[in-house]
Design an enzyme around this catalytic site. Structure first.
Site, mmCIF file in Angstrom:
data_model
loop_
_atom_site.group_PDB
_atom_site.id
_atom_site.type_symbol
_atom_site.label_atom_id
_atom_site.label_comp_id
_atom_site.label_asym_id
_atom_site.label_seq_id
_atom_site.Cartn_x
_atom_site.Cartn_y
_atom_site.Cartn_z
ATOM 1 N N LYS A 1 0.811 -1.229 0.000
ATOM 2 C CA LYS A 1 0.000 0.000 0.000
ATOM 3 C C LYS A 1 0.844 1.278 0.000
ATOM 4 O O LYS A 1 0.465 2.263 -0.625
ATOM 5 C CB LYS A 1 -0.960 -0.007 1.203
ATOM 6 C CG LYS A 1 -2.055 -1.052 1.045
ATOM 7 C CD LYS A 1 -3.019 -1.044 2.214
ATOM 8 C CE LYS A 1 -3.942 -2.248 2.108
ATOM 9 N NZ LYS A 1 -4.873 -2.355 3.235
ATOM 10 N N ASP B 1 -10.174 1.719 2.452
ATOM 11 C CA ASP B 1 -10.257 0.899 3.675
ATOM 12 C C ASP B 1 -11.106 1.587 4.747
ATOM 13 O O ASP B 1 -11.956 0.953 5.386
ATOM 14 C CB ASP B 1 -8.860 0.635 4.259
ATOM 15 C CG ASP B 1 -8.126 -0.464 3.518
ATOM 16 O OD1 ASP B 1 -8.787 -1.288 2.860
ATOM 17 O OD2 ASP B 1 -6.883 -0.506 3.611
HETATM 18 P P1 NDP Z 1 0.827 -4.141 9.130
HETATM 19 O O1 NDP Z 1 1.808 -5.253 8.953
HETATM 20 O O2 NDP Z 1 1.047 -2.849 8.440
HETATM 21 O O3 NDP Z 1 0.723 -3.788 10.713
HETATM 22 C C1 NDP Z 1 0.634 -4.816 11.645
HETATM 23 C C2 NDP Z 1 0.257 -4.243 13.020
HETATM 24 O O4 NDP Z 1 -0.049 -5.348 13.856
HETATM 25 C C3 NDP Z 1 1.378 -3.473 13.705
HETATM 26 O O5 NDP Z 1 0.802 -2.433 14.453
HETATM 27 C C4 NDP Z 1 2.006 -4.543 14.637
HETATM 28 O O6 NDP Z 1 2.599 -4.005 15.798
HETATM 29 C C5 NDP Z 1 0.750 -5.297 15.039
HETATM 30 N N1 NDP Z 1 0.991 -6.677 15.471
HETATM 31 C C6 NDP Z 1 1.391 -7.727 14.703
HETATM 32 N N2 NDP Z 1 1.423 -8.848 15.440
HETATM 33 C C7 NDP Z 1 1.070 -8.505 16.706
HETATM 34 C C8 NDP Z 1 0.899 -9.221 17.921
HETATM 35 N N3 NDP Z 1 1.146 -10.534 17.994
HETATM 36 N N4 NDP Z 1 0.483 -8.541 19.008
HETATM 37 C C9 NDP Z 1 0.231 -7.219 18.966
HETATM 38 N N5 NDP Z 1 0.369 -6.479 17.838
HETATM 39 C C10 NDP Z 1 0.777 -7.126 16.726
HETATM 40 O O7 NDP Z 1 -0.592 -4.790 8.772
HETATM 41 P P2 NDP Z 1 -1.893 -4.008 8.244
HETATM 42 O O8 NDP Z 1 -2.074 -2.800 9.086
HETATM 43 O O9 NDP Z 1 -1.853 -3.844 6.790
HETATM 44 O O10 NDP Z 1 -3.053 -5.089 8.551
HETATM 45 C C11 NDP Z 1 -3.511 -5.319 9.866
HETATM 46 C C12 NDP Z 1 -4.685 -6.292 9.843
HETATM 47 O O11 NDP Z 1 -5.799 -5.723 9.185
HETATM 48 C C13 NDP Z 1 -4.398 -7.612 9.121
HETATM 49 O O12 NDP Z 1 -5.005 -8.641 9.878
HETATM 50 C C14 NDP Z 1 -5.104 -7.432 7.800
HETATM 51 O O13 NDP Z 1 -5.500 -8.676 7.237
HETATM 52 C C15 NDP Z 1 -6.323 -6.632 8.233
HETATM 53 N N6 NDP Z 1 -6.954 -5.846 7.148
HETATM 54 C C16 NDP Z 1 -8.271 -6.116 6.845
HETATM 55 C C17 NDP Z 1 -8.927 -5.377 5.889
HETATM 56 C C18 NDP Z 1 -10.353 -5.686 5.574
HETATM 57 O O14 NDP Z 1 -10.863 -5.191 4.566
HETATM 58 N N7 NDP Z 1 -11.057 -6.436 6.424
HETATM 59 C C19 NDP Z 1 -8.259 -4.300 5.142
HETATM 60 C C20 NDP Z 1 -6.885 -4.074 5.570
HETATM 61 C C21 NDP Z 1 -6.269 -4.838 6.525
HETATM 62 P P3 NDP Z 1 4.149 -3.514 15.803
HETATM 63 O O15 NDP Z 1 4.134 -2.152 15.200
HETATM 64 O O16 NDP Z 1 4.527 -3.533 17.226
HETATM 65 O O17 NDP Z 1 4.905 -4.524 14.951
#
Ligand code: NDP
Length: 278
Positions: free
Chosen positions: A68, A105
Site C-alpha cells: 500500500k 479501507d
Molecule cells: P501491518 O503489517 O502494516 O501492521 C501490523 C500491526 O499489527 C502493527 O501495528 C504490529 O505491531 C501489530 N501486530 C502484529 N502482530 C502482533 C501481535 N502478535 N500482538 C500485537 N500487535 C501485533 O498490517 P496491516 O495494518 O496492513 O493489517 C492489519 C490487519 O488488518 C491484518 O489482519 C489485515 O489482514 C487486516 N486488514 C483487513 C482489511 C479488511 O478489509 N477487512 C483491510 C486491511 C487490513 P508492531 O508495530 O509492534 O509490529
C-alpha cells in the site's frame, strides 16, 4: 476489444477473496466486459508488475500487504484520504495510463460499522489497536465520526505516537502502549493488528470493554478470530470480523472503476452463508 482487466496485487495473495467478491459485483451490476484476478507480487517487483499490467490493458488495481505504501508512492494523483493515510489500496488507470490512487479501507470500515452493524460512533469511546497500514487508512474516517475519545495503542508505542502526531489536525487522538490501557474502558475496540493472522491476541488488559460494548477485528477467516473470541468471552454485545469491511472497501473500489456501486448486503450474506456451511 478485450475485457477491462482488474486485479489485486499482494504477497501472499493465495487466500484473497477479492476475485470472488469482484466477480459477484460484476454479475450483479451486469458489468460483463471485465475480469479480476489475483497476482502474487512481492514488494521488489511491484513497480515493474504495475507497468506490465497497465501496458497489457489493466484498468484498475487493488493493493494489499505489503504494497500500500508503494502504491501511494507510484500514483501520479491522489485522493485527499489517500494523501492523509499515505497508503493506497485502489489504483485507477486513466485512458492515458496515469495512476490515480485512493484508499477505500476507512470508508469500508465505517460503512460496515454504521450501516451493516448499525453502530453509532459519535460521542463514544473507541480504542484502535495497531499502528500499521490498515490503521493509517482508517484513522481519518474514524475521527470524522466525532468519537468522544479515540485512543490508538500499539505493541511498538512509538508507531502509535507517530500516527497520533500525523493525524493531530483531524481530531482528538491519543497514543498509549498496550499496558497503559489499564484503567480505561471503551464502547468499541477495533483490532487492526495482524495478531489474528497467527491466531494471537494483542496483550491488552481484560477489563477494558464497557458493558454492551462491541469488538471488531479487521482480520477475517473461516473460523472466529482470536480477537472475536476474546470479545465474546468478555461480554461484547457484538464481536465480529472484517469480512463486511472487505466487501465494503471492495464496493468503493468497484464504484471508482465502473461508476456503479454494488449492493453489498447481498454479497456479505452470500459469503457468510458459504462460510457457515463450511
Ligand atoms: P501491518 O503489517 O502494516 O501492521 C501490523 C500491526 O499489527 C502493527 O501495528 C504490529 O505491531 C501489530 N501486530 C502484529 N502482530 C502482533 C501481535 N502478535 N500482538 C500485537 N500487535 C501485533 O498490517 P496491516 O495494518 O496492513 O493489517 C492489519 C490487519 O488488518 C491484518 O489482519 C489485515 O489482514 C487486516 N486488514 C483487513 C482489511 C479488511 O478489509 N477487512 C483491510 C486491511 C487490513 P508492531 O508495530 O509492534 O509490529
Amino acid at each position: 476489444m478485450g475485457d477491462d482487466k482488474y486485479a489485486v496485487f499482494g504477497h501472499p495473495i493465495k487466500h484473497s477473496q477479492s476475485p470472488r467478491i469482484h466477480t459477484l459485483f460484476a454479475q450483479q451490476t451486469h458489468q460483463l466486459n471485465m475480469t479480476y484476478s489475483a497476482q502474487d507480487v512481492p514488494a521488489e517487483e511491484f513497480e515493474l508488475s504495475v507497468k506490465d499490467f497497465v501496458s497489457n490493458g489493466g484498468r484498475g488495481l487493488n493493493c494489499t500487504v505489503p504494497l500500500k505504501e508503494l502504491a501511494y508512492s507510484m500514483a501520479s494523483e491522489l485522493s485527499a484520504r489517500a494523501m492523509l493515510a499515505k497508503a493506497v489500496n485502489t489504483l485507477v488507470v486513466s485512458d492515458d495510463g496515469q495512476l490515480y490512487g485512493d484508499n477505500t479501507d476507512g470508508i469500508g470500515l465505517i460503512q460496515d460499522l454504521t450501516l451493516n452493524l448499525q453502530l453509532d460512533l459519535g460521542g463514544h469511546d473507541i480504542l484502535l489497536l495497531g499502528a500499521g497500514g490498515a490503521s493509517r487508512g482508517i484513522l481519518g474516517p474514524l475521527l470524522d465520526q466525532s468519537p468522544n475519545r479515540l485512543i490508538i495503542a500499539n505493541r511498538t508505542v512509538a508507531k502509535a505516537e507517530t500516527l497520533a502526531f500525523e493525524f493531530n489536525d483531524c481530531g482528538a487522538l491519543h497514543a498509549r502502549s498496550l499496558a497503559d490501557l489499564k484503567g480505561y474502558t471503551f464502547d468499541l475496540i477495533i483490532n487492526a493488528t495482524a495478531a489474528s493472522l497467527s491466531n494471537e491476541l494483542p496483550d491488552i488488559p481484560r477489563d477494558i470493554l464497557n458493558k454492551h460494548g462491541c469488538c471488531y477485528d479487521l482480520a477475517y477467516g473461516c473460523e472466529p478470530t482470536a480477537f472475536v473470541r476474546w470479545g465474546l468471552e468478555y461480554g461484547a454485545s457484538k464481536s465480529v470480523d472484517g469480512l463486511g469491511m472487505l466487501v465494503e472497501q471492495a464496493a468503493e473500489a468497484f464504484a471508482l472503476w465502473r461508476g456503479v456501486r454494488p449492493d453489498t448486503f447481498e454479497v456479505i450474506d452470500l459469503l457468510n452463508a458459504e462460510r457457515n456451511a463450511g
